[in-house]
Design a protein around this motif. Structure first.
Motif, PDB file in Angstrom:
ATOM      1  N   ASN A  62       0.852  -1.192   0.000  1.00  0.00           N
ATOM      2  CA  ASN A  62       0.000   0.000   0.000  1.00  0.00           C
ATOM      3  C   ASN A  62       0.882   1.234   0.000  1.00  0.00           C
ATOM      4  O   ASN A  62       1.655   1.431   0.948  1.00  0.00           O
ATOM      5  N   PHE A  63       0.778   2.034  -1.040  1.00  0.00           N
ATOM      6  CA  PHE A  63       1.590   3.252  -1.157  1.00  0.00           C
ATOM      7  C   PHE A  63       3.072   2.930  -1.003  1.00  0.00           C
ATOM      8  O   PHE A  63       3.819   3.679  -0.378  1.00  0.00           O
ATOM      9  N   GLY A  64       3.503   1.793  -1.529  1.00  0.00           N
ATOM     10  CA  GLY A  64       4.902   1.405  -1.443  1.00  0.00           C
ATOM     11  C   GLY A  64       5.333   0.992  -0.048  1.00  0.00           C
ATOM     12  O   GLY A  64       6.517   1.051   0.281  1.00  0.00           O
ATOM     13  N   GLY A  97       1.338  -4.130  -6.138  1.00  0.00           N
ATOM     14  CA  GLY A  97       0.842  -3.442  -7.314  1.00  0.00           C
ATOM     15  C   GLY A  97       1.974  -2.747  -8.041  1.00  0.00           C
ATOM     16  O   GLY A  97       1.905  -2.470  -9.229  1.00  0.00           O
ATOM     17  N   ASN A  98       3.047  -2.482  -7.314  1.00  0.00           N
ATOM     18  CA  ASN A  98       4.229  -1.842  -7.881  1.00  0.00           C
ATOM     19  C   ASN A  98       5.338  -2.889  -7.887  1.00  0.00           C
ATOM     20  O   ASN A  98       5.195  -3.921  -8.510  1.00  0.00           O
ATOM     21  N   ASP A  99       6.414  -2.675  -7.137  1.00  0.00           N
ATOM     22  CA  ASP A  99       7.485  -3.675  -7.129  1.00  0.00           C
ATOM     23  C   ASP A  99       7.641  -4.377  -5.783  1.00  0.00           C
ATOM     24  O   ASP A  99       8.417  -5.313  -5.662  1.00  0.00           O
ATOM     25  N   GLY A 100       6.932  -3.931  -4.753  1.00  0.00           N
ATOM     26  CA  GLY A 100       6.956  -4.594  -3.454  1.00  0.00           C
ATOM     27  C   GLY A 100       8.156  -4.294  -2.583  1.00  0.00           C
ATOM     28  O   GLY A 100       8.186  -4.674  -1.414  1.00  0.00           O
ATOM     29  N   ILE A 124       7.548 -11.848  -3.397  1.00  0.00           N
ATOM     30  CA  ILE A 124       6.815 -10.700  -3.920  1.00  0.00           C
ATOM     31  C   ILE A 124       6.032 -11.149  -5.139  1.00  0.00           C
ATOM     32  O   ILE A 124       6.605 -11.614  -6.125  1.00  0.00           O
ATOM     33  N   ILE A 125       4.721 -11.007  -5.054  1.00  0.00           N
ATOM     34  CA  ILE A 125       3.818 -11.372  -6.149  1.00  0.00           C
ATOM     35  C   ILE A 125       3.304 -10.075  -6.757  1.00  0.00           C
ATOM     36  O   ILE A 125       2.596  -9.307  -6.100  1.00  0.00           O
TER      37      ILE A 125
END
Length: 153
Positions: A62-64, A97-100, A124-125
């Motif tokens: 969430n928000f990186g 949603g980004n790179d985790g 990380i998925i």
């Protein structure tokens, strides 16, 4: 009997589905000497950490960062277990949603204070989970439970 605690948060359902795969692995028929406790982050507390011989944490990115619920769990338990918790083997799975990497970095910093000891690289998925992602999560659950059962961790 050993104890494996699985704590996670999910809003969209992606982390929930990953957690279900982790749970399938952790409760595989090969695992005979490990009790598994699964809790949503808001329901988990210090007594659960004190009970655990190993920990699996699941969070959306969430928000990186970690989800607020997982961060809340960590905030609510830190001082309550300080000085009472032996180094606790842990691993994490992230629905990104980004790179985790922001969530992983945050957890690694928090883990240093607890003391949590990483037993494998974070899983990380990215995006919608695939069958390969579910298989990796199931393997994470199984490996953690068997390692706990065998006293490896």
């Amino acid at each position: 009997m050993k104890h494996l605690l699985i704590v996670y948060h999910s809003k969209t359902g992606n982390t929930q589905s990953l957690a279900e795969a982790v749970i399938r692995g952790a409760t595989d028929a090969e695992v005979t000497q490990v009790e598994v406790r699964v809790l949503r982050a808001f329901a988990a507390g210090p007594e659960d950490l004190l009970w655990a011989d190993a920990l699996l944490l699941g969070t959306p990115e969430n928000f990186g960062y970690l989800s607020g619920a997982v961060k809340d769990f960590l905030d609510r338990t830190f001082y309550e277990v300080e000085g009472k918790l032996s180094p606790l083997p842990y691993a994490m799975f992230v629905s990104a949603g980004n790179d985790g990497t922001g969530a992983v970095r945050a957890m690694q910093r928090i883990a240093n204070g607890y003391p949590f000891v990483a037993i494998q690289e974070p899983l990380i998925i990215k995006g919608t989970p695939s069958e390969a992602d579910f298989a990796a999560c199931e393997e994470l659950g199984l490996a953690t439970a068997l390692g706990t059962q065998m006293g490896i961790f």
